[in-house]
Design a protein around this motif. Structure first.
Motif, PDB file in Angstrom:
ATOM      1  N   ILE A  24     -37.194  -1.899   3.171  1.00 54.00           N
ATOM      2  CA  ILE A  24     -35.897  -1.552   2.574  1.00 54.00           C
ATOM      3  C   ILE A  24     -36.015  -0.195   1.891  1.00 54.00           C
ATOM      4  CG2 ILE A  24     -34.204  -2.210   0.820  1.00 54.00           C
ATOM      5  CD1 ILE A  24     -34.984  -5.134   1.386  1.00 54.00           C
TER       6      ILE A  24
ATOM      7  N   LEU B 156     -23.662 -12.798   6.899  1.00 52.66           N
ATOM      8  CA  LEU B 156     -23.368 -11.793   7.920  1.00 52.66           C
ATOM      9  C   LEU B 156     -23.873 -12.240   9.286  1.00 52.66           C
ATOM     10  CD1 LEU B 156     -24.065  -8.227   6.495  1.00 52.66           C
ATOM     11  CD2 LEU B 156     -22.086  -9.005   7.795  1.00 52.66           C
TER      12      LEU B 156
ATOM     13  N   TRP C 134     -24.565  -5.700  15.969  1.00 52.22           N
ATOM     14  CA  TRP C 134     -24.285  -6.977  16.616  1.00 52.22           C
ATOM     15  C   TRP C 134     -25.560  -7.559  17.201  1.00 52.22           C
ATOM     16  CZ3 TRP C 134     -19.420  -8.864  16.124  1.00 52.22           C
ATOM     17  CH2 TRP C 134     -19.072  -9.975  16.877  1.00 52.22           C
TER      18      TRP C 134
ATOM     19  N   TRP D  38     -26.812 -11.702   3.439  1.00 52.97           N
ATOM     20  CA  TRP D  38     -27.410 -11.337   4.724  1.00 52.97           C
ATOM     21  C   TRP D  38     -27.230 -12.475   5.732  1.00 52.97           C
ATOM     22  CZ3 TRP D  38     -29.252  -6.784   6.386  1.00 52.97           C
ATOM     23  CH2 TRP D  38     -30.145  -6.762   7.463  1.00 52.97           C
TER      24      TRP D  38
ATOM     25  N   ARG E  90     -30.668 -15.076  14.280  1.00 53.92           N
ATOM     26  CA  ARG E  90     -30.430 -16.523  14.235  1.00 53.92           C
ATOM     27  C   ARG E  90     -30.760 -17.223  15.551  1.00 53.92           C
ATOM     28  NH1 ARG E  90     -28.746 -18.275   9.745  1.00 53.92           N
ATOM     29  NH2 ARG E  90     -28.266 -20.297  10.642  1.00 53.92           N
TER      30      ARG E  90
ATOM     31  N   PRO F  82     -21.329  -9.993  26.690  1.00 56.53           N
ATOM     32  CA  PRO F  82     -21.699 -11.421  26.645  1.00 56.53           C
ATOM     33  C   PRO F  82     -22.495 -11.939  27.839  1.00 56.53           C
ATOM     34  CG  PRO F  82     -19.472 -11.154  25.887  1.00 56.53           C
ATOM     35  CD  PRO F  82     -19.889  -9.837  26.459  1.00 56.53           C
TER      36      PRO F  82
ATOM     37  N   LEU G  49     -18.885 -15.380  15.884  1.00 56.99           N
ATOM     38  CA  LEU G  49     -17.994 -14.538  16.683  1.00 56.99           C
ATOM     39  C   LEU G  49     -18.497 -14.418  18.118  1.00 56.99           C
ATOM     40  CD1 LEU G  49     -17.120 -11.683  14.184  1.00 56.99           C
ATOM     41  CD2 LEU G  49     -15.588 -13.401  15.143  1.00 56.99           C
ATOM     42  N   GLU G  50     -19.803 -14.284  18.234  1.00 57.76           N
ATOM     43  CA  GLU G  50     -20.391 -14.174  19.571  1.00 57.76           C
ATOM     44  C   GLU G  50     -20.154 -15.467  20.359  1.00 57.76           C
ATOM     45  OE1 GLU G  50     -21.903 -11.689  21.065  1.00 57.76           O
ATOM     46  OE2 GLU G  50     -23.054 -12.598  22.693  1.00 57.76           O
TER      47      GLU G  50
ATOM     48  N   MET H 179     -16.726 -15.490  21.599  1.00 63.12           N
ATOM     49  CA  MET H 179     -16.600 -14.594  22.756  1.00 63.12           C
ATOM     50  C   MET H 179     -17.144 -15.258  24.005  1.00 63.12           C
ATOM     51  SD  MET H 179     -17.594 -10.859  21.318  1.00 63.12           S
ATOM     52  CE  MET H 179     -17.426  -9.974  22.844  1.00 63.12           C
ATOM     53  N   ASN H 180     -18.270 -15.957  23.845  1.00 61.97           N
ATOM     54  CA  ASN H 180     -18.864 -16.613  25.002  1.00 61.97           C
ATOM     55  C   ASN H 180     -17.946 -17.694  25.568  1.00 61.97           C
ATOM     56  OD1 ASN H 180     -21.321 -15.400  25.718  1.00 61.97           O
ATOM     57  ND2 ASN H 180     -22.237 -16.151  23.831  1.00 61.97           N
TER      58      ASN H 180
ATOM     59  N   LEU I  80     -33.604  -2.660   9.757  1.00 63.50           N
ATOM     60  CA  LEU I  80     -34.098  -3.682   8.836  1.00 63.50           C
ATOM     61  C   LEU I  80     -34.062  -5.055   9.505  1.00 63.50           C
ATOM     62  CD1 LEU I  80     -35.078  -4.345   6.010  1.00 63.50           C
ATOM     63  CD2 LEU I  80     -32.708  -4.673   5.345  1.00 63.50           C
TER      64      LEU I  80
ATOM     65  N   ILE J 194     -24.607 -15.238  10.302  1.00 64.86           N
ATOM     66  CA  ILE J 194     -23.897 -16.419  10.804  1.00 64.86           C
ATOM     67  C   ILE J 194     -22.537 -16.010  11.343  1.00 64.86           C
ATOM     68  CG2 ILE J 194     -22.794 -18.581  10.118  1.00 64.86           C
ATOM     69  CD1 ILE J 194     -25.130 -18.916   8.109  1.00 64.86           C
TER      70      ILE J 194
ATOM     71  N   ILE K  65     -21.561 -13.195  12.603  1.00 63.39           N
ATOM     72  CA  ILE K  65     -21.656 -12.524  13.898  1.00 63.39           C
ATOM     73  C   ILE K  65     -22.033 -13.522  14.987  1.00 63.39           C
ATOM     74  CG2 ILE K  65     -22.992 -10.823  15.188  1.00 63.39           C
ATOM     75  CD1 ILE K  65     -22.873  -9.031  12.805  1.00 63.39           C
ATOM     76  N   THR K  66     -22.901 -14.471  14.637  1.00 61.99           N
ATOM     77  CA  THR K  66     -23.271 -15.486  15.624  1.00 61.99           C
ATOM     78  C   THR K  66     -22.060 -16.309  16.041  1.00 61.99           C
ATOM     79  OG1 THR K  66     -25.393 -15.586  14.514  1.00 61.99           O
ATOM     80  CG2 THR K  66     -24.935 -17.299  16.110  1.00 61.99           C
TER      81      THR K  66
ATOM     82  N   ILE L 227     -41.207  -6.309   4.784  1.00 64.19           N
ATOM     83  CA  ILE L 227     -39.753  -6.168   4.826  1.00 64.19           C
ATOM     84  C   ILE L 227     -39.215  -5.576   3.530  1.00 64.19           C
ATOM     85  CG2 ILE L 227     -37.628  -7.515   4.882  1.00 64.19           C
ATOM     86  CD1 ILE L 227     -39.165  -9.137   7.130  1.00 64.19           C
TER      87      ILE L 227
ATOM     88  N   VAL M 143     -15.335 -16.061  27.500  1.00 66.81           N
ATOM     89  CA  VAL M 143     -15.865 -15.595  28.775  1.00 66.81           C
ATOM     90  C   VAL M 143     -15.969 -16.755  29.754  1.00 66.81           C
ATOM     91  CG1 VAL M 143     -17.928 -14.725  29.902  1.00 66.81           C
ATOM     92  CG2 VAL M 143     -17.092 -13.651  27.827  1.00 66.81           C
TER      93      VAL M 143
ATOM     94  N   PHE N 170     -28.189  -8.488  14.402  1.00 70.12           N
ATOM     95  CA  PHE N 170     -27.869  -9.670  13.594  1.00 70.12           C
ATOM     96  C   PHE N 170     -27.863 -10.947  14.425  1.00 70.12           C
ATOM     97  CE2 PHE N 170     -26.670  -6.615  10.416  1.00 70.12           C
ATOM     98  CZ  PHE N 170     -26.962  -7.267   9.230  1.00 70.12           C
ATOM     99  N   LEU N 171     -27.460 -10.838  15.703  1.00 73.35           N
ATOM    100  CA  LEU N 171     -27.500 -12.030  16.547  1.00 73.35           C
ATOM    101  C   LEU N 171     -28.940 -12.509  16.720  1.00 73.35           C
ATOM    102  CD1 LEU N 171     -24.964 -11.305  19.393  1.00 73.35           C
ATOM    103  CD2 LEU N 171     -24.894 -13.142  17.730  1.00 73.35           C
TER     104      LEU N 171
END
Lengths: 498, 668
Positions: B182, B580, A287, B577, A294, A229, B587-588, B591-592, A428, B582, B584-585, B178, B595, A290-291
């Motif tokens: 695939i 997924l 991770w 997609w 966005r 992070p 979750l990140e 985490m931040n 991808l 969103i 992970i974003t 894209i 932290v 995908f981050l």
């Protein structure tokens, strides 16, 4: 010789400190000359490298004999390419900072100090002074972010600092325990002991703990999930050249550390925990990718992209631990060579990307890609260079990224096909967010506020040109670079695979 | 690698892609004027064409012969990653077709793009495209094939997005890249698997290449590695995913109609004649892998059959002249896949001939149709909607006749090139599988129908658009005429077109079934007749309802909306997609936050600790005050600089001293 290469930038840093602070031109010239001399010498050195040999250009002097500390430097197949990386990039770091005028003296002396630390960290072979360089590389970056960074710099700097320091402390304790049990700080010696099985035997129940402790420092540096992070903020808020240092070289220090300190010394652990290690690496790959999908801050996108790309290196390395044996394509060797080439290729490509991304802030005053549009019309040269680097990053054949990644995937697929399959999803996603950058910034109607934007100058093109040439070179003729590490990789692989 | 030996080895084949590469680099670096650029690119491609014809001549009559020239790209741990060139009938015929059509399209573009101030850039991109396309045709290494395949993808991206100021063009370019990527990932897995299983990337290598008998036998020997297929079938399946992406097969066809945003010569060159055929070519090239598992041939045939019907249906409901042709292309590519799949089931190796023959004839008549469409669009003042055309025939005679020649070939009108090649596909399908035959037959009927519909809209009645219709310049019409001759005559010229079939696959191909011949006559003539019946006398125009829509309003609306494929993906795959990403974003972000929390805690403990010690030692009295001051302080900056970093350095020094002492104690 290596000592000379390492300390010339330090001399330059001292000279800058003594120089009159009003004379910015002189300060910059001093920094450039210092790094250039080192680069030339380092390239010269690697040109004389004997591909078949082991450790070369060794400098070894007893330093603190009572505790087995030597001043011990050398170049082998592992760090030859990384020394080259620093040599190619360090003058570019200085040139990329050419527009820094505020507190130039502090800035350039810190930058030179940083470069000394980088050379040192890649060539030191005794833990004692390696650790000094390793930590030494941390301090200038911290101050450079804190003093010269963007709006969020304070938070970024402290987060960076806490993560890396905690990691380092863990590593320090781990290595001390290792020393207390083996009596050696010497990387080469430790590797020999590991081959003989002495380390595994002597550490006994402490073995896993020490392994994890040593690994933590490197895990943060690379970084890998979940200790990443700090990364995005630090990369995003750092001034351009420092982002380049961070992604181009510092992230490779972590990978290098794994290959120098963890894989050869703890081969049993790398084998036993290979599944966990691979899984965490795979998570990091996805991770990051995908981050990045966005984000709208260009430097954050590139930071997460870096997270993803550097994880490919670790993917190749950890897969070797999972290999059951050497098959007909020698998959472990291919994977590890891929990992080493990826360090080099990514170092070159990602530095270039952060450099051109920095230009966006100059043009539009923001890093938000949504604020741009149609720049391709008014800045065709810039569009070309940026897109070129982006396509290298997304793995276009005949450019650097592909050569390294195809090796990693060829190797890892033989060992862990399912993991590879999932990792391809990262490819991808990478294509999507990288092409989105091009689409947002360069295509469509030109934003009215950017009509007057001037294209990058030929001077700026010249700064980036070596990186573009290298990108093509690595992509078309990777053998030039791979041959440096071939011998080393075969030895290391035979060590890991019984 | 020996590039200069033109007699004993085939290393010189590398010049075929290198010539346009030199032109492309020259144009990119020196940026000459538009005319000079066009000249350089055309000259370079002309050299490629001469070499291609040499290759074609060398293989004609020596179909079973395979010549290779291999060299090492990387050498790692005693293993070679090899590249190479291969010359056989497949290479020869494909090279001749690609460079010939390419050259005609280059010449056409000279005129078509002459008013565009980025003409030089256009020819640069076209040259890059030819590098990739010609490169993958000569490649003898699955890896090298893939690399050129990606270059083709890049060129396609650049050309579709050539008018990048148009947001729709930029979006279409990205979508094409894209979507095909695939498929490329499937290709990548296929080639990695092939490498793992055979230890080489080479296709032909004196008996040890992937496609040679020894390796194929070994691959086919492993039972049920995936979905009941053997290893060869599994590899073929992944390669086929790549082909699906590139050749616009269901379900990855969505990029191809959007790709019509590019300039028309691009549509002709890339999205009709060559690039989209690369997928079919890949299947033909890797055919031994497909034959090694019959299930895989069925997969190919079924995917082809669904695609050909689906796209033919959608084409009936389109009004944009280029989009109709785009869906027609998708449909014909599906038919080629049917040819390969069903042909393989019916004739083993002979299947290559069936698919490839249609690929070659289609390349000529579809390139012709696109270039003709470009000419018509030019003539009608850049209008693409067929409802706003009409009466073009009398105003643009040459273009119209050429266009009609392409149309009858596409409709498989008896004794045109399309008739011969489509007939072979239907014959194979007849032998291989009843349902596939009927699906293909219906699709072919629809093809004749929608092409007739389109021609009625464009050529008959009065002109319904703005301005005046005018004929295009000779530089544009001459390539049209040449292509028209090929389109009509390519099958007929050699009345022994069986020779072509034998040549393409190197085995004797002969199939005949009178009933199928009769059916294909009925299809072609029936489709055209039906089309004329519905459209020839009908009132057409932007304000009129399409005659078919009058009868079947609801199904026709589905067709107009392209059977909602894009909407379907948006509602499913895209959503997944996004979710997924969103997830992970989020979750990140969590985490931040964690932290940040830890950072604050650590910092406070650290400063508390340090300040306690410091102040105790230095000034015990001020302890309380300092402590509360630091607690209340919000100046993060000050804290780090005055507390944390120094503290850390102090810790480090202290630690070092401590370690030194420890070490000395322990070592003694």
């Amino acid at each position: 010789m290596i000592t000379t290469i390492t300390f010339i930038p330090l001399v330059a840093a001292l000279a800058i400190v003594l120089a009159p602070s009003a004379n910015r031109g002189m300060i910059k010239i001093l920094a450039l000359v210092g790094t250039l001399i080192s680069s030339v010498l380092a390239i010269q050195l690697v040109l004389h490298f004997d591909f078949g040999g082991e450790l070369q250009f060794v400098e070894k002097y007893a330093w603190i004999p009572s505790i087995g500390v030597d001043y011990f430097l050398g170049i082998d197949g592992l760090n030859a390419l990384l020394v080259l990386l620093v040599a190619f990039l360090s003058p570019i770091f200085v040139l990329a900072s050419w527009k820094v005028d505020e507190k130039a003296k502090t800035y350039f002396s810190l930058l030179c100090l940083q470069i000394t630390a980088l050379y040192g960290a890649f060539t030191a072979l005794n833990f004692f002074h390696w650790f000094i360089f390793w930590e030494g590389a941390l301090v200038p970056v911290f101050f450079l972010i804190k003093l010269y960074g963007g709006d969020g710099r304070h938070k970024a700097a402290i987060s960076f600092f806490i993560f890396t320091v905690l990691g380092s402390v863990a590593m320090l304790l781990g290595v001390l325990l290792l020393y207390l049990n083996t009596g050696s700080f010497d990387f080469i010696e430790l590797r020999k002991l590991a081959v003989e099985g002495v380390i595994f035997e002597k550490l006994g129940v402490l073995y896993p703990t020490i392994f994890v402790a040593v690994m933590l420092g490197l895990w943060v540096k690379v970084p890998l999930f979940p200790l990443h992070p700090w990364q995005a903020a630090a990369y995003a808020e750092a001034p351009v050249a420092v982002s380049m240092v961070l992604t181009g070289v510092m992230s490779k220090m972590g990978v290098y550390g794994f290959l120098r300190l963890v894989v050869p010394v703890f081969p049993e652990a790398i084998r036993d925990y290979s599944n966990t290690l691979l899984n965490l690496t795979l998570i990091t790959i996805l991770w990051g990718a995908f981050l990045a999908l966005r984000q709208s801050d260009i430097k954050r996108i590139l930071a997460y992209s870096s997270l993803n790309h550097v994880a490919y290196c670790m993917f190749g390395i950890f897969a070797v631990g999972a290999a059951m044996g050497v098959d007909k394509i020698n998959a472990p060797a291919i994977a590890m060579q891929g990992a080493i080439l990826q360090m080099f290729a990514h170092g070159i490509g990602a530095s270039g990307l952060f450099y051109v991304a920095g230009k966006m802030e100059e043009v539009g005053g923001t890093r938000d890609i949504r604020a741009f549009g149609g720049l391709g019309t008014v800045m065709p040269r810039y569009a070309f260079v940026f897109s070129f680097l982006i396509f290298s990053s997304l793995g276009l054949p005949f450019l650097a990224g592909f050569a390294a990644e195809i090796l990693i995937f060829s190797g890892v697929f033989s060992i862990a096909p399912i993991h590879t399959g999932f990792a391809l999803l990262g490819l991808l996603a990478t294509a999507i967010f990288l092409l989105t950058i091009i689409q947002r910034i360069f295509t469509g109607k030109t934003n009215a506020t950017h009509f007057g934007a001037t294209d990058i100058s030929y001077g700026e093109v010249l700064i980036i040109l070596p990186l573009l040439v290298l990108t093509v070179w690595i992509g078309v003729a990777p053998s030039t670079w791979l041959i440096l590490s071939d011998q080393f990789v075969q030895t290391l692989v035979s060590l890991l695979i019984r | 690698m020996n590039l200069f030996n033109f007699t004993d080895s085939v290393g010189w084949l590398m010049w075929v892609p290198i010539c346009p590469l030199i032109a492309g680099v020259f144009l990119a670096l020196l940026k000459p004027s538009g005319r000079v650029s066009a000249f350089v690119a055309i000259a370079a491609l002309a050299v490629s064409l001469i070499l291609s014809l040499k290759a074609f001549a060398m293989t004609w009559g020596h179909e079973a012969q395979i010549e290779t020239h291999n060299f090492t790209w990387m050498h790692i741990g005693g293993v070679d990653l090899e590249f190479g060139m291969v010359l056989n009938a497949l290479t020869g015929s494909m090279l001749a077709m690609v460079s010939l059509i390419g050259l005609l399209i280059f010449i056409y573009s000279w005129s078509y793009m002459s008013h565009d101030d980025r003409m030089g850039r256009f020819f640069c991109y076209l040259s890059i495209f030819m590098v990739g396309m010609l490169g993958l045709v000569v490649a003898n290494s699955l890896l090298l094939f893939f690399m050129f395949w990606e270059i083709v993808g890049l060129a396609s991206y650049l050309l579709i997005g050539f008018w990048f100021q148009k947001p729709s063009a930029a979006a279409a370019a990205k979508k094409a890249f894209i979507t095909t990527r695939i498929g490329d990932l499937g290709f990548l897995i296929g080639l990695l698997w092939a490498f793992k299983a055979t230890g080489t990337f080479l296709l032909f290598d004196n008996g040890s290449g992937i496609l040679e008998t020894t390796q194929i036998a070994a691959l086919a020997a492993s039972e049920n590695v995936m979905f009941g297929m053997n290893t060869a079938g599994a590899i073929a399946l992944f390669l086929f995913i790549g082909a699906i992406g590139k050749s616009g097969q269901l379900p990855l066809h969505v990029w191809l109609p959007d790709a019509m945003e590019g300039p028309t010569p691009v549509s002709a060159l890339i999205h009709a004649a060559t690039m989209v055929a690369a997928g079919v070519f890949l299947v033909a090239r890797a055919f031994p892998l497909f034959i090694a598992d019959l299930a895989m041939l069925e997969v190919v045939a079924w995917f082809g059959a669904f695609t050909t019907l689906f796209a033919a249906l959608v084409a009936v409901g389109q009004y944009d002249i280029k989009r109709i042709l785009a869906y027609s292309t998708v449909s014909q590519l599906g038919l080629m896949m049917v040819g390969l799949g069903a042909g393989g089931l019916a004739l083993k190796e002979g299947g290559i001939s069936i698919g490839m023959f249609h690929l070659l004839t289609h390349a000529f008549f579809k390139a012709l149709l696109f270039l003709g469409a470009g000419s018509i669009i030019h003539g009608c003042n850049d209008e693409q909607d067929v409802r706003l055309m009409g009466g073009v025939f009398s105003k643009m005679k040459i273009s119209s006749i050429a266009y009609l020649a392409g149309t009858i070939a596409l409709c498989a009108f008896p004794f045109t090139s399309g008739y011969f090649s489509k007939d072979q596909i239907l014959l194979s399908a007849w032998t291989a599988s009843g349902p596939i035959f009927w699906i293909s037959a219906i699709a072919s009927l629809l093809t004749a129908f929608y092409m007739t519909r389109q021609c009625c809209y464009v050529f008959l009645g009065k002109y319904r658009g703005k301005g005046h219709v005018h004929e295009s310049s000779p530089i544009m019409t001459v390539p049209l005429v040449i292509l028209a001759v090929f389109a009509v005559a390519l099958g007929y010229v050699s009345e022994h077109f069986y020779h072509i079939l034998d040549y393409l696959s190197g085995v004797h191909v002969h199939q005949h079934e009178s009933i199928v011949v009769i059916i294909s006559w009925i299809i072609a003539l029936g489709g055209i007749g039906l089309g004329l019946l519905v459209y020839a006398r009908a009132k057409l125009g932007i304000d009129e309802t399409d005659p078919v829509k009058k009868v079947f309003p609801v199904p026709y609306r589905w067709l107009e909306n392209r059977l909602y494929a894009d909407e379907f993906y948006e509602a499913t795959a895209f959503k997944l997609w996004d979710v997924l990403a969103i997830l992970i974003t989020v979750l990140e972000a969590i985490m931040n936050q964690l932290v940040d929390f830890v950072t604050v805690v650590v910092r406070n403990i650290g400063s508390f600790f340090l300040n306690t010690i410091d102040k105790r030692v230095i000034d015990e009295v001020s302890f309380d005050g300092t402590c509360s001051r630091i607690y209340n302080s919000s100046q993060i900056n000050k804290l780090i600089q005055n507390g944390f970093l120094q503290g850390y350095l102090r810790l480090l020094t202290g630690g070092a001293v401590l370690i030194g002492i420890l070490l000395i104690v322990f070592t003694r």
